[in-house]
Design a protein around this motif. Structure first.
Motif, PDB file in Angstrom:
ATOM      1  N   PRO A  39       0.810  -1.216   0.000  1.00  0.00           N
ATOM      2  CA  PRO A  39       0.000   0.000   0.000  1.00  0.00           C
ATOM      3  C   PRO A  39       0.845   1.269   0.000  1.00  0.00           C
ATOM      4  N   LYS A  40       0.269   2.321  -0.518  1.00  0.00           N
ATOM      5  CA  LYS A  40       0.872   3.654  -0.500  1.00  0.00           C
ATOM      6  C   LYS A  40       2.297   3.657  -1.053  1.00  0.00           C
ATOM      7  N   ALA A  41       2.446   3.056  -2.240  1.00  0.00           N
ATOM      8  CA  ALA A  41       3.766   2.955  -2.873  1.00  0.00           C
ATOM      9  C   ALA A  41       4.029   4.205  -3.708  1.00  0.00           C
ATOM     10  N   LYS A  42       4.369   5.287  -3.047  1.00  0.00           N
ATOM     11  CA  LYS A  42       4.558   6.567  -3.722  1.00  0.00           C
ATOM     12  C   LYS A  42       5.845   6.562  -4.546  1.00  0.00           C
ATOM     13  N   ASN A  43       5.743   7.146  -5.734  1.00  0.00           N
ATOM     14  CA  ASN A  43       6.882   7.327  -6.643  1.00  0.00           C
ATOM     15  C   ASN A  43       7.494   6.020  -7.136  1.00  0.00           C
ATOM     16  N   THR A  44       6.826   4.911  -6.920  1.00  0.00           N
ATOM     17  CA  THR A  44       7.358   3.638  -7.386  1.00  0.00           C
ATOM     18  C   THR A  44       7.257   3.554  -8.905  1.00  0.00           C
ATOM     19  N   ALA A  45       8.379   3.163  -9.535  1.00  0.00           N
ATOM     20  CA  ALA A  45       8.417   3.062 -10.987  1.00  0.00           C
ATOM     21  C   ALA A  45       8.222   1.639 -11.472  1.00  0.00           C
ATOM     22  N   ASN A  46       8.652   0.659 -10.663  1.00  0.00           N
ATOM     23  CA  ASN A  46       8.594  -0.716 -11.118  1.00  0.00           C
ATOM     24  C   ASN A  46       8.638  -1.667  -9.926  1.00  0.00           C
ATOM     25  N   GLY A  56      11.240  -6.844  -5.749  1.00  0.00           N
ATOM     26  CA  GLY A  56      12.133  -5.699  -5.858  1.00  0.00           C
ATOM     27  C   GLY A  56      11.333  -4.475  -6.234  1.00  0.00           C
ATOM     28  N   ILE A  57      11.398  -3.432  -5.401  1.00  0.00           N
ATOM     29  CA  ILE A  57      10.601  -2.225  -5.613  1.00  0.00           C
ATOM     30  C   ILE A  57      11.546  -1.077  -5.950  1.00  0.00           C
ATOM     31  N   SER A  58      11.332  -0.490  -7.123  1.00  0.00           N
ATOM     32  CA  SER A  58      12.255   0.534  -7.613  1.00  0.00           C
ATOM     33  C   SER A  58      11.561   1.879  -7.785  1.00  0.00           C
ATOM     34  N   THR A  59      12.248   2.946  -7.381  1.00  0.00           N
ATOM     35  CA  THR A  59      11.779   4.306  -7.636  1.00  0.00           C
ATOM     36  C   THR A  59      12.716   5.022  -8.610  1.00  0.00           C
ATOM     37  N   TYR A  60      13.461   4.259  -9.378  1.00  0.00           N
ATOM     38  CA  TYR A  60      14.507   4.734 -10.298  1.00  0.00           C
ATOM     39  C   TYR A  60      15.785   5.091  -9.551  1.00  0.00           C
ATOM     40  N   GLN A  61      15.694   5.837  -8.436  1.00  0.00           N
ATOM     41  CA  GLN A  61      16.889   6.205  -7.673  1.00  0.00           C
ATOM     42  C   GLN A  61      17.121   5.290  -6.453  1.00  0.00           C
ATOM     43  N   GLU A  62      16.112   4.509  -6.092  1.00  0.00           N
ATOM     44  CA  GLU A  62      16.245   3.601  -4.956  1.00  0.00           C
ATOM     45  C   GLU A  62      15.646   2.242  -5.300  1.00  0.00           C
ATOM     46  N   TYR A  63      16.299   1.201  -4.773  1.00  0.00           N
ATOM     47  CA  TYR A  63      15.816  -0.158  -4.988  1.00  0.00           C
ATOM     48  C   TYR A  63      15.635  -0.820  -3.625  1.00  0.00           C
ATOM     49  N   GLU A  64      14.439  -1.335  -3.373  1.00  0.00           N
ATOM     50  CA  GLU A  64      14.105  -1.946  -2.089  1.00  0.00           C
ATOM     51  C   GLU A  64      13.818  -3.434  -2.294  1.00  0.00           C
ATOM     52  N   LEU A  65      14.543  -4.302  -1.579  1.00  0.00           N
ATOM     53  CA  LEU A  65      14.283  -5.735  -1.659  1.00  0.00           C
ATOM     54  C   LEU A  65      13.419  -6.149  -0.475  1.00  0.00           C
TER      55      LEU A  65
END
Length: 383
Positions: A39-46, A56-65
């Motif tokens: 929920p509330k995945a702001k600015n997520t690109a992929n 893997g959650i990416s905002t282009y500048q950050e990657y969260e595993l």
């Protein structure tokens, strides 16, 4: 089966509005179930789905595993993250870009499960896609502006094991096999990072689709140049010996070839006169069952980018992804009878173009909140 187009994966975003009322199949059991929500995945690109519940959650500048329990294991910062793949042990491989236009550099970055960099490899800048097979082989597919190519990369060191210029397509399997046609029009098969055999294609035909079983059995559709209604299917055992072949010609159009974990093969093709869909099931070199589904039931199963069979199970049930509104996942038995159906809730849309890489680990949908950058992610798994 994994079919990978060697072209930039086109991300499609559908604005889908669901009709009111109840569906006639609402009493059917679910064919997939919701297994994860972000929920509330702001600015997520992929969002990349991986084995063992990794995301893997990416905002282009950050990657969260994120692990299977929803816990964030680390956050990796980068100038620009293009895409990623995840191994079953939690290792991640990213395509990363840095620099300005005209001096941009592109890398593959390898991270362990704690986010520590294992290696970093500079590659060409262009249209790129990473593919990671279940047994661990890593491939880079892409175009450097002049040529299409496929590159096999060692996951321990980042060194290139082999590379080849190709004619646009490569097909992979969980067993580690990969087949492609190179620029010399040779159809080569690699396994365990080395060339294991070559298959001969029919004259004036090209590879339209290929599918490997878990143990390395291979089915190939060869399409005649300039003739949509002329295809030849060849099926080989794991050693490359031909089991059988089949020609599909006018008025029939070839559809899909899929293996289940029992090594059973499904071949589909459509009658262009009445849109009836034929399903043929094979064990080894013998056809065991055949069904013809009329247009009223078959719709467009197995054809087109928005409607296709995404998986078959060991009971010969077929999971059918329908991306025409309202979005649903239908479960059919081997005779084409609808036995399960999941209606994707209102405001959920399919996040990207159908790509078999996504189907292995579930189906990925997004719910937009107020704008493109404010959304909830939802993953559905097969049932």
């Amino acid at each position: 089966m994994m079919k990978i187009k060697i072209s930039l994966v086109i991300f499609l975003f559908f604005s889908i509005f669901f009709a009111g009322g109840t569906d006639a199949a609402a009493s059917l059991p679910d064919s997939v179930v919701k297994s994860w929500t972000k929920p509330k995945a702001k600015n997520t690109a992929n969002v990349t789905l991986g084995p063992n519940g990794f995301k893997g959650i990416s905002t282009y500048q950050e990657y969260e595993l994120v692990n299977s329990k929803g816990k964030t294991l680390y956050t990796y910062k980068s100038p620009y993250i293009n895409s990623s793949v995840i191994h079953k042990d939690g290792s991640v491989y990213l395509i990363e870009e840095s620099g300005k236009v005209g001096s941009k550099k592109t890398y593959i970055v390898s991270l362990d499960i704690k986010g520590k960099q294992k290696w970093r490899k500079e590659i060409y800048t262009g249209t790129l896609k990473l593919t990671l097979l279940d047994e661990g082989s890593l491939f880079l597919n892409g175009n450097d502006g002049k040529n299409w190519s496929v590159m096999n990369i060692d996951t321990k060191s980042g060194k290139t094991i082999w590379s080849s210029k190709i004619n646009g397509y490569a097909y992979y399997s969980p067993s580690g096999h990969v087949i492609f046609e190179n620029t010399e029009r040779r159809n080569l098969i690699y396994k365990d990072n080395k060339l294991v055999r070559e298959i001969k294609r029919p004259e004036d035909y090209y590879i339209l689709r290929a599918s490997f079983s878990k143990e390395g059995k291979l089915a190939v559709i060869f399409q005649a140049h300039g003739k949509v209604l002329d295809a030849k299917i060849f099926v080989y055992d794991a050693n490359g010996n031909e089991l059988f072949s089949k020609q599909i010609i006018n008025p029939y159009q070839t559809g899909q070839i899929l293996f289940n974990e029992k090594e059973q093969l499904l071949i589909t093709y459509k009658d262009t006169r009445n849109a009836a869909l034929t399903l043929e099931w094979y064990d080894s070199n013998k056809m065991t069952e055949k069904s013809v589904i009329p247009k009223a039931t078959s719709s467009a199963i197995g054809f087109g980018i928005e409607n296709l069979i995404i998986s078959i199970d060991n009971n010969k049930n077929m999971y059918y992804l329908n991306l025409t509104a309202p979005v649903s996942v239908n479960k059919y038995n081997k005779s084409g009878k609808l036995i399960g159906k999941t209606m994707i809730p209102k405001n959920y849309t399919w996040e990207r173009a159908p790509d078999p890489d996504n189907f292995k680990y579930g189906l990925f949908f997004v719910e937009f909140k107020n704008n493109y950058y404010n959304k909830d992610y939802h993953v559905y798994s097969y049932k």
